[in-house]
Write an enzyme that holds these catalytic residues in place. Structure first.
Site, mmCIF file in Angstrom:
data_model
loop_
_atom_site.group_PDB
_atom_site.id
_atom_site.type_symbol
_atom_site.label_atom_id
_atom_site.label_comp_id
_atom_site.label_asym_id
_atom_site.label_seq_id
_atom_site.Cartn_x
_atom_site.Cartn_y
_atom_site.Cartn_z
ATOM 1 N N ASP A 24 15.252 27.348 -67.977
ATOM 2 C CA ASP A 24 14.016 26.114 -68.630
ATOM 3 C C ASP A 24 12.572 27.121 -68.595
ATOM 4 O OD1 ASP A 24 12.894 23.573 -69.491
ATOM 5 O OD2 ASP A 24 11.992 24.128 -67.348
ATOM 6 N N ASP A 26 8.670 25.188 -69.817
ATOM 7 C CA ASP A 26 7.962 24.616 -69.266
ATOM 8 C C ASP A 26 7.940 24.204 -67.916
ATOM 9 O OD1 ASP A 26 5.466 23.907 -72.092
ATOM 10 O OD2 ASP A 26 7.663 24.381 -72.767
ATOM 11 N N ASP A 200 12.635 22.375 -64.003
ATOM 12 C CA ASP A 200 12.103 21.647 -63.351
ATOM 13 C C ASP A 200 12.596 20.069 -62.984
ATOM 14 O OD1 ASP A 200 9.418 20.871 -64.456
ATOM 15 O OD2 ASP A 200 10.661 21.646 -65.546
#
Length: 257
Positions: A24, A26, A200
């Site tokens: 991922d 961001d 996240d």
């Protein structure tokens, strides 16, 4: 697969030459910024990512809610395998046909503009077929943004709401990061490897579940509870440290020799 208790998560092991790494962006490689355009990779990160991709035979991909052209801007001049818009765009494969702008989507955009005018700091990120509403610069507006999206989603056939960190996004119902991982795992150089997904946010839970189900493993970045990730890294700095350690010669990654 049941969610893993935070107390059971530990630091991820080192990668070996049989892994395929899905990252991922961001919140994982990039710290959040007030607006999506203000992010930047930390100094020294790009050479590490480049080297790790080489060590993995090119089996390192970005899986992001950003469109591919935005990923290429952030990681320039590197152009990695990638899934953009949660998998709606897949490098090397035909893009999923974007739905024609509907009256319902236009109505949502107009309502979002009015809300942003009432709550300065709310950011409307128009991704073409998708729209994301950010409230990082206006945290007090979060409930209003969420309520607006929930009020309109019932009129948007074929779409679902994807909540994230200070953002809610309207995305096609048949698109998610898990399906993106599955699609990439059917292609070279990923096919036949063990997938490792690092992320996240709630959007990354699809990736965690897919990697685990395909015989690989998953890494949660941050302190969020109730996740399907098996391993844990506390923040983006720890992610970059872990990536760097995987490029260094030594007994922990002799598989690359």
């Amino acid at each position: 697969m049941a969610a893993v208790s935070p107390q059971r998560r530990v630091m991820p092991p080192h990668l070996d030459a049989g892994c395929a790494l899905f990252l991922d962006v961001d919140g994982t490689l990039l710290d959040f910024a007030p607006t999506p355009d203000e992010v930047a990779l930390p100094e020294g990160a790009l050479p590490v990512i480049t080297r790790l991709s080489e060590l993995l035979g090119g089996a390192l991909a970005l899986v992001s809610g950003r469109p591919l052209h935005e990923l290429d801007r952030v990681f320039a001049p590197l152009q990695l395998p990638a899934a953009g818009l949660h998998g709606q765009e897949l490098r090397g494969a035909p893009a999923m046909a974007a739905a024609a702008p509907s009256q319902a989507m236009q109505t949502l955009r107009a309502a979002a503009v009015r809300l942003a005018q009432q709550h300065p700091g709310v950011v409307i990120e128009d991704k073409g077929g998708n729209i994301a509403l950010h409230w990082r610069k206006a945290p007090e507006a979060g409930a209003h943004v969420t309520a607006l999206a929930q009020a309109h989603i019932g009129q948007l056939a074929g779409y679902r709401l994807q909540p994230g960190d200070h953002v809610v996004e309207v995305v096609p119902a048949n698109v998610d990061k898990g399906r993106a991982v599955q699609a990439l795992m059917r292609q070279a150089p990923f096919a036949g490897r063990r997938p490792v997904f690092v992320g996240d946010d709630l959007t990354d839970e699809y990736g965690f579940t897919a990697a685990n189900a395909l015989g690989g493993w998953s890494v949660l970045v941050g302190q969020r509870t109730n996740s399907h990730a098996i391993y844990h890294l506390p923040d983006t700095g720890a992610v970059h440290d872990w990536l760097r350690r995987n490029t260094e010669p030594g007994p922990t990654n002799t598989e690359y020799a």
